[in-house]
Motif scaffolding. Sequence first.
Motif, PDB file in Angstrom:
ATOM      1  N   ARG A 182       0.835  -1.207   0.000  1.00 27.41           N
ATOM      2  CA  ARG A 182       0.000   0.000   0.000  1.00 27.41           C
ATOM      3  C   ARG A 182       0.869   1.256   0.000  1.00 27.41           C
ATOM      4  N   ARG A 183       1.899   1.269   0.823  1.00 26.76           N
ATOM      5  CA  ARG A 183       2.730   2.469   0.936  1.00 26.76           C
ATOM      6  C   ARG A 183       3.627   2.663  -0.288  1.00 26.76           C
ATOM      7  N   GLU A 187      -0.393   3.502  -3.232  1.00 25.75           N
ATOM      8  CA  GLU A 187      -0.592   4.938  -3.019  1.00 25.75           C
ATOM      9  C   GLU A 187       0.114   5.784  -4.069  1.00 25.75           C
ATOM     10  N   GLY A 190      -1.905   5.774  -7.234  1.00 24.59           N
ATOM     11  CA  GLY A 190      -3.294   6.217  -7.125  1.00 24.59           C
ATOM     12  C   GLY A 190      -4.297   5.080  -7.141  1.00 24.59           C
ATOM     13  N   ASP A 192      -6.339   3.438  -4.981  1.00 27.21           N
ATOM     14  CA  ASP A 192      -6.952   3.377  -3.659  1.00 27.21           C
ATOM     15  C   ASP A 192      -8.108   2.399  -3.582  1.00 27.21           C
TER      16      ASP A 192
END
Length: 489
Positions: A182-183, A187, A190, A192
């Motif tokens: 995720r990091r 992210e 983009g 999400d």
Amino acid sequence: MIDTPYEDADLLPATRRALLHRLATGQSEGRAPSMVGAVMRDGHLVWSSGRGELPGGARSEDVQYRIGSITKTFVAVLVMRLRDEGLLKLEDRLGTYLDTPAGGDATVAQLLSHTSGLAAEARGPWWERTDGALRPELGDLFGDRPQLHTPGRLHHYSNPGYALLGALVERLRGESWYAVLRREVLEPLGMDRTTLAPVAPHTDGWAVHPWADVLLPEPAVDTGRMAPAGQLWSTAADLCRFAAFLLNGDERVLAARTIAEMRTPEGGPKDQGWTTGYGLGLQVVQRDGRTLVGHMGTMPGFVAMLLASPRDGLAGVALANRTSCFEAGGVAADLLTTVADLEPRIPAPWRPLTEAKDEHLELTGPWYWGAAPFSLRLEAGGALELSPLGAGGRAARFRPEADGTWTGLDGYYAGETLTAVRSTAGGRVTHLDLGTFVFTREPYEAGAPVPGGVDAEGWRAAEAGSGAGAGAGAGGGAEGMPEETAPVR
């Protein structure tokens, strides 16, 4: 029911109609409760549509489906980031970093490319329908025969192999693979709507009876330690963003050079006209003259396919919520090729180089490997392009290195070194050395360091009646050999 194409599409009406027809055919013939399709062109989502029952009011490109083994490509990106940071090498044994009861003798590259020799599946019960709490430890992944083949011997798809890669990421990063994903990836890109568990709006997974049009709900379990092999949920829009990354790279995640390395196939099977291979976390498909890269994903109740064409700057995505709806693979490929065929890519305008070194320009022009003619051109990006001028021959591109040599980027010469050898007196380029192959400015140039030497008498014409070049006269010689027939050597 949703059947309206993406409202911001910049495709021609005939193209949008053809895309909708292909998606509708796939959903109908595939007997899928729902199917979503999307097309990415030059980094942008240009078309999306859905057929069947989707959550009310949701846009087709924003509905989550489980994407199964496409998860593996995300894990591969994390591993390649570790490599680029110098925290591991692809040729390192997994056991260098991870204490595992199986797979430790395989290299990181072998695990990424499914050549580790590990078994295809985790030990029973069927992990895709079983809560992952049953196997939190690495030792619980394997049955009695975890190692089926010698590492590096052949391509054998392994789901537990990617569970080990997820554990490798956790060991070197010190936190869960998904938190890292995720990091470091989702992210920045983009994405999400790509998550470990479903987030509304999302579809439910179904099995369809083989002989009747009735449904059976499929469980959507947390697969625990096996999650890096197929846990993620995503949307058509997010997968189009990921496809753009797989074509162009993103310096915040992985450079284009590393992405190109991932797209290089290690090997794989041939089946039903599809020539397939597997790179470093990516499936590579030759279809209709195109090289497509991406991945397929299946989980109980879901099938997903992402395919991208580097040549066309296009990607096709298909998502369905039915077990074994393999029509989704063909739909994704056909969405891509439909746009490529009906609206072919317009080439970028030609522009001259803004900078060219004299020592690079000196290398351009005709060269000969023996008597075979080649050309060497300096491309706009600063690479050299070697092309055969006759029938056959090996083509390749080369990038410049700081030491004055060039490194092959593709084909037979990928990774090989091209060296321009200069005379000690005037510094003139006398020949090229390409992995021991000598290229000269003239065919078998006299005085050049051609292996085996060049006959001192040089080129000559065949004497009348001799074996070389025989064939004078209507009969072609005493044996009556036809004039166009070459002598057997």
